[in-house]
Design an enzyme around this catalytic site. Structure first.
Site, PDB file in Angstrom:
ATOM      1  N   HIS A  18       0.840  -1.212   0.000  1.00 58.34           N
ATOM      2  CA  HIS A  18       0.000   0.000   0.000  1.00 58.34           C
ATOM      3  C   HIS A  18       0.871   1.256   0.000  1.00 58.34           C
ATOM      4  CE1 HIS A  18      -3.078  -2.659   2.293  1.00 58.34           C
ATOM      5  NE2 HIS A  18      -3.595  -2.443   1.091  1.00 58.34           N
ATOM      6  N   LYS A  42     -17.971  -5.678   7.957  1.00 60.69           N
ATOM      7  CA  LYS A  42     -16.746  -6.464   8.106  1.00 60.69           C
ATOM      8  C   LYS A  42     -16.267  -6.365   9.547  1.00 60.69           C
ATOM      9  CE  LYS A  42     -14.390  -6.377   3.606  1.00 60.69           C
ATOM     10  NZ  LYS A  42     -13.189  -5.845   2.921  1.00 60.69           N
ATOM     11  N   ARG A  91      -2.072  -6.126  -8.312  1.00 59.99           N
ATOM     12  CA  ARG A  91      -0.956  -7.040  -8.018  1.00 59.99           C
ATOM     13  C   ARG A  91      -0.795  -8.093  -9.097  1.00 59.99           C
ATOM     14  NH1 ARG A  91      -3.228  -8.341  -2.177  1.00 59.99           N
ATOM     15  NH2 ARG A  91      -5.029  -8.298  -3.529  1.00 59.99           N
ATOM     16  N   SER A 128      -2.954  -7.743   3.078  1.00 62.71           N
ATOM     17  CA  SER A 128      -3.232  -7.552   4.513  1.00 62.71           C
ATOM     18  C   SER A 128      -3.724  -8.855   5.129  1.00 62.71           C
ATOM     19  CB  SER A 128      -4.296  -6.470   4.710  1.00 62.71           C
ATOM     20  OG  SER A 128      -3.861  -5.242   4.203  1.00 62.71           O
TER      21      SER A 128
END
Ligand code: PNS
Length: 158
Positions: A18, A42, A91, A128
């Protein structure tokens, strides 16, 4: 005319991947707003205030970057801030489907454009979720997250 970009995300917690994307966005745009989503659905490991704090600590060297939290739709937050560009890191091809869908939906909802920045190869395997999983099992995540995050992960998972 100055051009500001939004770097949105969950950042639970911020990783070196990040940081790399925000650093590069800060070089491309006049300003960057890092927007941390507060998603009550979440269950993050870190509360939103702490995620914001970790990002501020990790990005303190970048004068044209600010960090805020938001809830609700990203396009509404973008409108409130007067920002028309979102920057997201990619990514791998596996990121592309979902990111493209969000980019197109955000353009439909709020005429917000999305710019994709390819993640540096050295961070292409980093997420993460993996960082949390490894840390939970006592694995070594140093070198994958900023120093302050490492400390907070150890405290939280102790
Ligand atoms: O770090 P993430 O989980 O990839 O970030 C996803 C994020 C925060 C960019 C996305 O979930 C989001 O924009 N959430 C806000 C709610 C919203 O606008 N949803 C519609 C997206 S098209």
């Amino acid at each position: 005319m100055t051009l500001t970009a939004l770097c949105p995300g969950t950042f639970d917690p911020v990783t070196n991947g990040h940081v790399d994307i925000v650093q590069r966005a800060a070089g491309l745009f006049d300003g960057v707003v890092v927007a941390v989503v507060e998603n009550p659905a979440k269950e993050p490991l870190f509360p939103v205030a702490e995620r914001v704090e970790m990002l501020r600590e990790s990005l303190s060297g970048l004068a044209n970057v600010e960090v805020e939290s938001f809830s609700g739709l990203l396009v509404d937050y973008a409108r409130t801030r007067g920002v028309g560009v979102i920057v997201k890191g990619l990514r791998a091809v596996s990121d592309f489907d979902y990111e493209l869908q969000m980019a197109q939906m955000n353009r439909h909802l709020g005429e917000v454009e999305t710019c994709f920045v390819p993640t540096s190869p050295r961070w292409s395997y980093l997420s993460s979720s993996l960082v949390k999983e490894i840390a939970r099992f006592g694995g070594d995540v140093s070198g994958l997250v900023p120093e302050q995050v490492l400390r907070r992960l150890k405290e939280r998972l102790a």
